[in-house]
Design an enzyme around this catalytic site. Structure first.
Site, short mmCIF file in Angstrom:
data_model
loop_
_atom_site.label_atom_id
_atom_site.label_comp_id
_atom_site.label_asym_id
_atom_site.label_seq_id
_atom_site.Cartn_x
_atom_site.Cartn_y
_atom_site.Cartn_z
N ASP A 1 0.84 -1.20 0.00
CA ASP A 1 0.00 0.00 0.00
C ASP A 1 0.87 1.25 0.00
OD1 ASP A 1 -2.16 -1.71 0.21
OD2 ASP A 1 -2.28 -1.51 2.40
N1 URA Z 1 -1.25 -5.99 3.87
C1 URA Z 1 -1.75 -4.74 3.90
O1 URA Z 1 -2.78 -4.48 4.48
N2 URA Z 1 -1.06 -3.78 3.24
C2 URA Z 1 0.10 -3.98 2.59
O2 URA Z 1 0.70 -3.07 2.02
C3 URA Z 1 0.61 -5.30 2.59
C4 URA Z 1 -0.08 -6.28 3.24
#
Ligand code: URA
Length: 248
Positions: free
Chosen positions: A115
C-alpha cells in the site's frame, strides 16, 4: 555478445540510441581489475560474465536478467500509473525502467504490491517465470510484516489471527502462519497469502487497527538495515538462490 546488443539488452534505449552512444565514444567497457576502455565498435564481441559497462561516466554491471530489492518509502505507489503519489518506478534508474522484455521496452516489474503508506521490502524483476513463481499462492512464499497497532494486542486477538479470520470478500478464512507479540502495540505477522490489504483487514477483523506497517522479510531475504528508504540494490546470488529454493 556484440557490444551494441549488450547495451540494448541493459535498457540504454532503442537500438538506434545505443548505436549513437557507442559511436559518440560514450561507452567504455571493463571488468575485474581492468581499467575502462572506450569502445566505438558496436560489433565488438564481449564476454558478458563479469562485464561492467561505463555509460556516460556511470558504471553498469551486466545482468542477463534483473533481480533487485527496494526499500519502499511511505507515500509512493506501486502502480506504474499512480493516482496521488509518485510511482515506485520513479525511484529506479532509466535502464531498469526501459529494459527490453521480449522486444518491448517493459522494464522490471514489482513482485506484488505494498500500500502507499506501507514501507519495506519490495522485489522487482524482468524474469516472467520468476515473478510468476514468487507471486503464485501455491508457492507459499512467507512475508513478515512488522505491524504497529492502535490498541494493545490481546492474547485473544493473537490467537484469532493464528486460527484464521474471515474477510469480507471470501468465506475461506485467512490465517497468519506466525504472530509474535513484540510490545503491547507491536507484532511480527507472517503471511503466506497476499490478499488485498490483508494485514489491515485481518487486524480490523479481530477488532484492532493498523497504524503503521513495514514488511521486512520475504522468504529467506531480509531488508538490509543499510538500505535507506527509497534506495534499491541488486539481489546477491545467495539471496536469489534462497528465493528460488523450494523450502521458503
Ligand atoms: N497488507 C496490507 O494491508 N497492506 C500492505 O501493504 C501489505 C499487506
Amino acid at each position: 555478445m556484440r557490444l551494441a546488443d549488450i547495451l540494448y539488452s541493459q535498457g540504454f534505449g532503442t537500438r538506434r540510441v545505443c548505436a549513437g552512444l557507442i559511436q559518440q565514444g560514450l561507452v567504455a567497457v571493463h571488468g575485474g581489475a581492468a581499467s575502462p576502455e572506450i569502445c566505438t565498435d558496436g560489433g565488438r564481441e564481449l564476454v558478458e560474465d563479469g562485464l561492467v559497462l561505463r555509460v556516460q561516466g556511470v558504471d553498469w554491471p551486466f545482468h542477463a536478467k534483473a533481480y533487485l530489492m527496494m526499500h519502499k518509502p511511505p507515500l509512493v505507489e506501486c502502480s506504474r500509473r499512480p493516482t496521488i503519489y509518485p510511482s515506485v518506478y520513479s525511484l529506479l534508474p532509466q535502464p531498469l525502467r526501459e529494459r527490453p522484455v521480449r522486444g518491448a521496452t517493459q522494464g522490471v516489474q514489482a513482485i506484488g504490491r505494498l500500500d502507499q503508506d506501507t514501507t519495506g521490502l519490495l522485489l522487482f524483476s524482468d524474469d516472467g517465470q520468476f515473478i510468476h513463481r514468487m507471486a503464485s499462492p501455491k508457492k507459499h512464499v512467507s512475508k513478515v510484516y512488522r505491524v504497529y497497532t492502535k490498541h494493545p494486542v490481546s492474547e485473544e486477538q493473537q490467537a484469532r489471527l493464528l486460527e484464521g479470520v474471515v474477510l469480507d470478500d471470501d468465506p475461506a478464512p485467512v490465517r497468519a502462519s506466525d504472530c509474535a507479540r513484540l510490545a503491547d502495540c507491536e507484532l511480527d505477522l507472517t503471511l503466506t497469502q497476499g490478499r488485498y490489504h490483508q494485514v489491515k483487514r485481518m487486524l480490523a477483523a479481530v477488532g484492532n487497527r493498523v497504524v503503521r506497517l513495514h514488511r521486512w522479510r520475504i522468504g529467506g531475504v531480509e531488508l538490509p538495515t543499510e538500505l535507506a528508504p527509497g534506495q534499491w540494490r541488486w539481489l546477491t546470488p545467495q539471496e536469489l538462490a534462497s528465493l528460488r529454493g523450494a523450502s521458503l
